[in-house]
Design an enzyme around this catalytic site. Sequence first.
Site, PDB file in Angstrom:
ATOM      1  N   CYS A  46      90.560 -31.944   3.846  1.00  0.00           N
ATOM      2  CA  CYS A  46      90.256 -30.784   4.434  1.00  0.00           C
ATOM      3  C   CYS A  46      90.991 -30.507   5.582  1.00  0.00           C
ATOM      4  O   CYS A  46      91.785 -29.279   5.852  1.00  0.00           O
ATOM      5  CB  CYS A  46      88.793 -30.684   4.581  1.00  0.00           C
ATOM      6  SG  CYS A  46      87.863 -30.581   2.943  1.00  0.00           S
ATOM      7  N   THR A  47      91.203 -31.587   6.510  1.00  0.00           N
ATOM      8  CA  THR A  47      91.984 -31.562   7.745  1.00  0.00           C
ATOM      9  C   THR A  47      93.330 -31.324   7.305  1.00  0.00           C
ATOM     10  O   THR A  47      94.033 -30.281   7.895  1.00  0.00           O
ATOM     11  CB  THR A  47      91.643 -32.828   8.576  1.00  0.00           C
ATOM     12  OG1 THR A  47      90.430 -32.749   8.879  1.00  0.00           O
ATOM     13  CG2 THR A  47      92.735 -32.592  10.182  1.00  0.00           C
TER      14      THR A  47
END
Length: 152
Positions: A46-47
């Site tokens: 996600c990052t």
Amino acid sequence: MAVQPGDPAPDFTLQDTHGTPVHLADVLADGPVLVVFYPFAFSGICTGELCELRDNIEEFETAGVRLLAVSTDPVFTLKAWQQQEGFGFDLLSDFWPHGDVARAYGVLDEQNGHALRGTFLIDADGVVRWAVVNPRGQRRDLEAYRAALAEI
């Protein structure tokens, strides 16, 4: 089943990292919106995905598309993550009622209580024009975003 192209986008109001309500219908009044659901703040994939969007945000802005990133994380977690990563777009909390918006879009993993990697490009009339839901552990492709933007 996830919302499909041609479907009306489910409307929603969620809090941003400042606790301010963001209403999809109000945002659509200014033009198209890309709604990006993701499982968890601070997680590796996600990052990486959201940092890639951050680093290429001018492509969305040039196309007149506003980015709204949605997870089931609480507002305070999203605020800390936004400050750490310098995201210049809205992170919205679908924490309570837990996952209601992700559920409306058909991307809530009910068993684990988090959003799947669902992406929905919504035109100014509130119609989904492009949608993709990636399997668990599979990043989204920036080139797919670019192709969808070219269609608007």
